[in-house]
Design an enzyme around this catalytic site. Structure first.
Site, mmCIF file in Angstrom:
data_model
loop_
_atom_site.group_PDB
_atom_site.id
_atom_site.type_symbol
_atom_site.label_atom_id
_atom_site.label_comp_id
_atom_site.label_asym_id
_atom_site.label_seq_id
_atom_site.Cartn_x
_atom_site.Cartn_y
_atom_site.Cartn_z
ATOM 1 N N HIS A 6 -33.422 -60.597 49.397
ATOM 2 C CA HIS A 6 -32.788 -61.900 49.213
ATOM 3 C C HIS A 6 -33.246 -62.500 47.893
ATOM 4 O O HIS A 6 -34.363 -62.267 47.441
ATOM 5 C CB HIS A 6 -33.174 -62.820 50.375
ATOM 6 C CG HIS A 6 -32.395 -64.096 50.435
ATOM 7 N ND1 HIS A 6 -31.022 -64.149 50.441
ATOM 8 C CD2 HIS A 6 -32.806 -65.393 50.497
ATOM 9 C CE1 HIS A 6 -30.625 -65.409 50.512
ATOM 10 N NE2 HIS A 6 -31.695 -66.191 50.536
ATOM 11 N N CYS B 160 -26.111 -64.445 47.335
ATOM 12 C CA CYS B 160 -27.310 -65.208 46.977
ATOM 13 C C CYS B 160 -27.724 -64.925 45.531
ATOM 14 O O CYS B 160 -28.285 -65.791 44.855
ATOM 15 C CB CYS B 160 -28.460 -64.885 47.926
ATOM 16 S SG CYS B 160 -28.937 -63.136 47.965
ATOM 17 N N ASN C 44 -34.195 -71.556 48.415
ATOM 18 C CA ASN C 44 -33.379 -70.571 49.115
ATOM 19 C C ASN C 44 -31.966 -71.137 49.286
ATOM 20 O O ASN C 44 -31.795 -72.203 49.877
ATOM 21 C CB ASN C 44 -34.009 -70.286 50.494
ATOM 22 C CG ASN C 44 -33.201 -69.290 51.309
ATOM 23 O OD1 ASN C 44 -32.152 -68.820 50.907
ATOM 24 N ND2 ASN C 44 -33.716 -68.964 52.490
#
Length: 675
Positions: free
Chosen positions: A251, A95, A275
């Protein structure tokens, strides 16, 4: 003086692992074969065995997009433009790379350099290439288009369900090759990805200690095409966990926008995030489907709010600051975040590529000074506002051990006083003292990059670099903020600045008569001089124009004689004071007022109480009163707010039913031509 190597010159594109794209492409075309990359083979070693634990490897296959698309539409490299919504994360914990990539899609000037012009239709040979930045050079990485598939499911980044667009999958594969394997993408550092994709420098904003206007800072950085990413803190378990509020711990997210929205009870500052998982979003206030979006009457709602399962969502700034620990901003030059000032300013850059070996450390300066350190000299010509020096290191990955979590270099910055400036090669051990250490600054540290920002007084300085354990190859960049004499609005947000306070009360009368003609009335020339000398400070010629002064006189001229009398000037002065408060409060400390904030300015202006405008009219006013970069100057804001009041009152005065008005041709011409 201390030794100072020659700055790094421009270098050609590096061919990663010696692979030449054009040669390999032409070879495949001439032989009628599809490229198979021996340097990154379709084998488990290219993935990393740890990534495949617990999986049935007998069903692992490597397939090309044309094979995967059978029964579906033909594959595309890019379909209808590039977007962050083309990206959907797979099983790798990358990520940190994908959010940087998502931000890159909003910066076309950076993106095209990475993607190049490629296709599945024109002279397709199963070979693609991408560029990444490393230690001052662009590196071209060649890959074939075989992608790992397990049980007919993509292991890593995969096309969204509604298209067959493969640029994200192939770009991720090229980056995995660049780093060694897909396993090397499993957890990493946001600053490393940002630098690799742009060759820029990363500035870090501590969300918990900053008092700056976050919305304005994000808007301004976005206008400069900066990449912006952020991250949530580590969870107690040490792994990414979906929380009750919809966010994921440990994250990375992309920051894609910021706005001040009209709520049911007032105004709310919001941040928009994306996201890379694509289907996990914030569930709190202002999230998708929230009551706040249902209740708002903000005319921009249809433009800003999209209730989709695409990973993008809005959240209040206060919640953003509570749930995220920092914001990373990347641009070609440092972005000044201190005191809310986001101006890039004018920067000069020095680059040095070198190698340092262990044996001394700059922590030794109290006992005789470093002996095997490398030294670099630079000078600060004169003081500028905020952080004026940024020192940035970029490490060659090949020189680092895989499991070494500590940044391999150490450095200090010392001020060189006059008694030592005659040294031509190296500063002697007697120079190094804690009293000359200028190391106070803000640090951004990752695996391959270290950046530190300083506020230094004018003088000569030396950067002293040392290695801890192993010899290290590195690129050193020293950015120096220079006094800005360029009047181009793209390089300085506020050349002619609004004074922090204006004279009030008894001084108003004296100011009027100082600029009035023969002590009676004030014409446009007198008003122009007054506005620029009493309200503004800075470079002459960047303030109110004569045409703007004439427009203000016409709007305030009740006697219709082309001049302002003391009473008319008194009305104008009270409005100028109000405009000053609105301008300073709306722009915060950033010294930037954006056209998107005109709506907020209207709501904050006392003399516009009860006056509202449509979203379409706001868009037209943004075109009329902002420059090409979307910034609104104080003179333009004054003209806009005063004209809005005058035209609204003219309608009320001329309309007989409050719904419309009828004017003779002469009345119409007098209204539109004079005011």
């Amino acid at each position: 003086m201390a030794h100072n190597q020659e700055p790094l010159s421009k270098t050609p594109i590096i061919k990663f692992k010696g692979q030449d794209f054009n040669y390999l492409w032409n070879l495949c075309l001439s032989r009628g074969l599809l490229f198979e990359d021996e340097a990154f083979p379709a084998e488990i070693s290219s993935i990393g065995l740890e990534m495949l634990k617990g999986k049935d490897l007998s069903n692992l296959r490597w397939k090309r997009p044309k094979d995967l698309s059978r029964g579906k539409s033909e594959p595309h490299f890019i379909l209808e433009g590039v977007s962050r919504f083309d990206i959907k994360q797979g099983c790798a914990g990358d990520c940190w790379f994908l959010t940087a990539l998502g931000s890159l899609t909003q910066s076309k000037k950076h993106l095209q350099k990475i993607l190049r012009n490629q296709s599945f239709s024109q002279q397709y040979a199963g070979i693609f290439r991408f560029w990444f930045w490393q230690c001052g050079q662009w590196v071209e990485v060649v890959v074939d288009d075989r992608l790992p598939v397990l049980n007919n499911e993509y292991l890593f980044v995969h096309p969204c369900s509604n298209n067959q667009e493969f640029w994200p999958c192939l770009l991720e594969k090229a980056y995995a090759k660049f780093r060694g394997s897909y396993l090397h993408l499993h957890y990493g550092y946001l600053p490393d990805a940002l630098v690799d994709l742009t060759g820029g420098v990363v500035t870090t904003m501590d969300l918990h200690s900053s008092s700056s206007d976050l919305v304005m800072m994000v808007k301004t950085a976005a206008q400069e095409e900066s990449l912006m990413t952020c991250a949530t803190p580590v969870s107690p378990t040490g792994i990414a966990t979906r929380m009750e509020n919809g966010l994921v711990s440990q994250h990375a997210y992309t920051v894609t926008g910021a706005e001040t929205i009209q709520s049911r009870t007032g105004w709310e500052d919001l941040i928009r995030l994306w996201n890379p998982w694509g289907n996990t979003e914030w569930r709190g206030r202002w999230g998708d489907g929230s009551p706040e979006w249902q209740e708002t009457r903000d005319p921009r709602k249809s433009q800003l709010y999209k209730n989709k399962e695409d990973g993008e969502f809005w959240m209040p700034c206060r919640d953003f600051q509570d749930n995220f620990f920092c914001l990373y901003v990347c641009n070609q030059y440092p972005v000044s975040l201190d005191h809310g000032n986001t101006s890039l300013g004018t920067w000069s850059e020095m680059m040095f590529k070198s190698r340092v070996i262990p044996g001394g450390t700059t922590d030794d300066y109290d006992i005789g000074g470093p002996q095997s350190d490398t030294q670099y000299i630079f000078s600060v010509p004169e003081i500028t506002e905020g952080n004026n020096v940024t020192v940035s290191f970029n490490i060659m990955p090949q020189t680092l051990k895989a499991n070494d979590g500590k940044f391999p270099l150490n450095f200090h910055v010392f001020k060189v006083d006059s008694q030592f400036q005659h040294f031509q090669e190296r500063l002697p051990p007697t120079f190094f003292s804690q009293f000359r250490n200028a190391d106070k600054g803000i640090v951004t540290r990752s695996k391959y990059n270290l950046t530190k920002c300083f506020t230094l007084s004018p003088g000569t300085y030396v950067v002293v670099v040392s290695a801890y354990k192993e010899a290290v190859e590195f690129l050193l960049r020293i950015f120096l903020k220079m006094p800005n004499t360029d009047r181009n609005p793209g390089s300085n947000f506020n050349l002619k600045a609004l004074k922090a306070s204006l004279p009030e009360n008894a001084s108003q009368q004296s100011i009027f008569y100082r600029y009035a003609q023969q002590g009676l009335n004030m014409d446009a020339t007198g008003l122009q001089n007054l506005l620029n000398q009493e309200l503004l400070r800075g470079i002459p010629g960047d303030g109110f124009s004569l045409d703007e002064a004439r427009s203000i006189v016409a709007l305030m001229d009740l006697q219709v004689n082309g001049q302002l009398d003391p009473e008319e000037f008194s009305r104008l002065w009270s409005r100028l004071l109000c405009c000053q408060r609105v301008y300073l409060n709306t722009q915060g400390n950033s010294a930037v007022f954006l056209s998107s904030d005109l709506w907020k300015a209207i709501k904050s202006t006392d003399f516009l109480a009860g006056i509202s405008v449509s979203g379409d009219l706001l868009d037209l006013m943004a075109l009329r009163y902002s420059d090409s970069t979307g910034r609104v100057s104080f003179p333009s804001l004054v003209c806009f707010l005063i004209r809005l009041e005058a035209m609204a009152k003219a309608f009320q005065h001329l309309s007989k039913d409050g719904q419309g008005l009828y004017l003779t041709k002469m009345e119409w011409m007098n209204l539109v031509m004079y005011s």
